[in-house]
Design an enzyme around this catalytic site. Structure first.
Site, PDB file in Angstrom:
ATOM      1  N   GLU A  39       0.805  -1.248  -0.037  1.00  0.00           N
ATOM      2  CA  GLU A  39       0.006  -0.055   0.180  1.00  0.00           C
ATOM      3  C   GLU A  39       0.838   1.325  -0.093  1.00  0.00           C
ATOM      4  O   GLU A  39       0.402   2.425  -0.519  1.00  0.00           O
ATOM      5  CB  GLU A  39      -0.932   0.133   1.324  1.00  0.00           C
ATOM      6  CG  GLU A  39      -0.268   0.262   2.306  1.00  0.00           C
ATOM      7  CD  GLU A  39      -1.225   1.168   3.539  1.00  0.00           C
ATOM      8  OE1 GLU A  39      -2.252   1.512   3.289  1.00  0.00           O
ATOM      9  OE2 GLU A  39      -0.871   1.187   4.544  1.00  0.00           O
ATOM     10  N   ASN A  40       2.161   1.109   0.310  1.00  0.00           N
ATOM     11  CA  ASN A  40       2.989   2.389   0.634  1.00  0.00           C
ATOM     12  C   ASN A  40       4.114   2.085  -0.399  1.00  0.00           C
ATOM     13  O   ASN A  40       5.049   2.926  -0.313  1.00  0.00           O
ATOM     14  CB  ASN A  40       3.286   2.504   1.946  1.00  0.00           C
ATOM     15  CG  ASN A  40       2.486   2.494   3.076  1.00  0.00           C
ATOM     16  OD1 ASN A  40       2.248   1.659   3.726  1.00  0.00           O
ATOM     17  ND2 ASN A  40       1.500   3.448   3.112  1.00  0.00           N
ATOM     18  N   HIS A  68      -4.154   3.352   2.191  1.00  0.00           N
ATOM     19  CA  HIS A  68      -3.622   4.129   1.133  1.00  0.00           C
ATOM     20  C   HIS A  68      -3.733   3.674  -0.291  1.00  0.00           C
ATOM     21  O   HIS A  68      -3.335   4.047  -1.316  1.00  0.00           O
ATOM     22  CB  HIS A  68      -2.118   4.287   1.366  1.00  0.00           C
ATOM     23  CG  HIS A  68      -1.835   4.946   2.522  1.00  0.00           C
ATOM     24  ND1 HIS A  68      -1.901   6.465   2.532  1.00  0.00           N
ATOM     25  CD2 HIS A  68      -1.140   4.710   3.759  1.00  0.00           C
ATOM     26  CE1 HIS A  68      -1.408   6.770   3.550  1.00  0.00           C
ATOM     27  NE2 HIS A  68      -1.020   5.911   4.359  1.00  0.00           N
ATOM     28  N   HIS A 153      -5.689  -5.091   7.971  1.00  0.00           N
ATOM     29  CA  HIS A 153      -5.036  -3.694   7.932  1.00  0.00           C
ATOM     30  C   HIS A 153      -5.577  -3.074   9.128  1.00  0.00           C
ATOM     31  O   HIS A 153      -6.802  -2.393   8.617  1.00  0.00           O
ATOM     32  CB  HIS A 153      -4.979  -3.365   6.643  1.00  0.00           C
ATOM     33  CG  HIS A 153      -4.281  -2.105   6.330  1.00  0.00           C
ATOM     34  ND1 HIS A 153      -2.603  -2.527   6.243  1.00  0.00           N
ATOM     35  CD2 HIS A 153      -4.162  -0.812   6.336  1.00  0.00           C
ATOM     36  CE1 HIS A 153      -2.306  -1.275   5.849  1.00  0.00           C
ATOM     37  NE2 HIS A 153      -2.998  -0.501   5.919  1.00  0.00           N
ATOM     38  N   HIS A 178      -0.134  -2.335   8.685  1.00  0.00           N
ATOM     39  CA  HIS A 178      -0.713  -0.887   8.778  1.00  0.00           C
ATOM     40  C   HIS A 178       0.241  -0.076   9.792  1.00  0.00           C
ATOM     41  O   HIS A 178       0.587   1.237   9.535  1.00  0.00           O
ATOM     42  CB  HIS A 178      -1.925  -0.639   9.052  1.00  0.00           C
ATOM     43  CG  HIS A 178      -2.416   0.839   9.389  1.00  0.00           C
ATOM     44  ND1 HIS A 178      -2.294   1.675   8.400  1.00  0.00           N
ATOM     45  CD2 HIS A 178      -2.759   1.484  10.434  1.00  0.00           C
ATOM     46  CE1 HIS A 178      -2.877   2.787   8.826  1.00  0.00           C
ATOM     47  NE2 HIS A 178      -3.120   2.844  10.014  1.00  0.00           N
TER      48      HIS A 178
HETATM   49 FE   FE2 Z   1       1.147   0.949   5.523  1.00  0.00          FE
HETATM   50 FE   FE2 Z   2      -2.113   1.653   6.379  1.00  0.00          FE
END
Ligand code: FE2
Ligand code: FE2
Length: 272
Positions: A39-40, A68, A153, A178
């Site tokens: 996600e990042n 995200h 998450h 997360h």
């Molecule tokens: Fe993350």
């Molecule tokens: Fe996250």
């Protein structure tokens, strides 16, 4: 079945480390299924289609997202045509992509990978408990599917532990993502589900959860917005979880944290 799950990739240093080391990790741990939270992965926010392709090419079978998910707009058409990129199942109906994917292995075994998102200190989504119960209603662990892996998450370890116990015995493993900090509560729950409340991140730990520490610290103590947060660029630690399941029951036989490189103390499951 041997499963490797890697926690949130943060920025360039995280994705370069995963792309460089995932092939070796797959080989040395004899991994059947590799799942990566991405996600990042695009500069610390979101996931671009180009980077998703690079991660699949490096050996990720499934990519998961999180809060995200939609930071990079090009992911929206991409997720619609890429079933092995999943997002939390409890987004509203009609959200692009899916919250689960069935992965057939080359030897005929099948694994179901699911992602859900928590609601404590997070966006108020649909109920992740009810949502996953609906998905699990059409699969039987150890019969129609040999393994079920859940990426939860979420921010709060209480909600993550509750989710693990809620699913204990119904899925092979629940691993949280997360927070970007690996937790030391790796265990097999009483009914056979592997659990760790957070996998940690694949990123630079000389940082504030992967972002440059100077700006992040200033935000906390000055309470004024300053420069944009940027991902830290130092050497990454790869953080994740190794899981071995029993094909007959789909439950966990062995679970162990994985940490390699960078600043954190290393740990690697013994190859058996
Ligand atoms: Fe993350
Ligand atoms: Fe996250």
């Amino acid at each position: 079945m041997r499963i490797l799950f890697l926690g949130d990739i943060v920025g360039r240093t995280g994705r370069e480390a995963v792309i460089a080391r995932l092939p070796d990790l797959r080989r040395s741990l004899r991994i059947d299924l590799a799942i990566v939270n991405a996600e990042n992965a695009s500069h610390g926010f979101g996931l671009g289609a180009d980077i998703a392709r690079n991660l699949f090419d490096a050996g990720a079978d499934v990519l998961t997202l999180g809060n995200h998910a939609w930071d990079r707009k090009d992911i929206i058409p991409f997720i619609a045509q890429t079933p092995r990129l999943i997002r939390p199942l409890n987004y509203p109906p009609g959200t692009p992509g899916q919250g689960a994917v069935m992965v057939p292995l080359p030897d005929g075994r099948k694994a179901l990978v699911i992602q859900a998102m928590g609601r404590l200190f997070m966006d108020p989504l649909d109920c992740p408990f009810r949502g996953i119960a609906d998905v699990l209603g059409s699969h039987r662990l150890g019969a129609s599917v040999q393994a079920i892996f859940v990426d939860f998450h979420a921010e709060a370890s209480s909600e993550k532990m509750a989710y693990g116990h809620f699913l204990d015995g119904q899925v092979s493993c629940v691993v949280g993502t997360h927070t970007h900090c690996p937790s030391a509560d790796t265990q097999i729950l009483p009914n056979g589900t592997g659990f760790q409340s957070d996998a940690g991140m694949c990123g630079d730990y000389d940082s504030v959860i992967g972002m440059g520490k100077g700006e992040a610290v200033t935000r906390f103590w000055r309470k004024t917005p300053g420069e944009k947060l940027q991902p830290a660029e130092g050497v990454s630690t790869i953080c994740g979880v190794f899981l071995e399941t029993d094909d007959a029951t789909g439950l966990a036989k062995r679970i162990a944290p994985v940490r390699q490189g960078g600043r954190l103390a290393e740990t690697m499951p013994p190859v058996e």
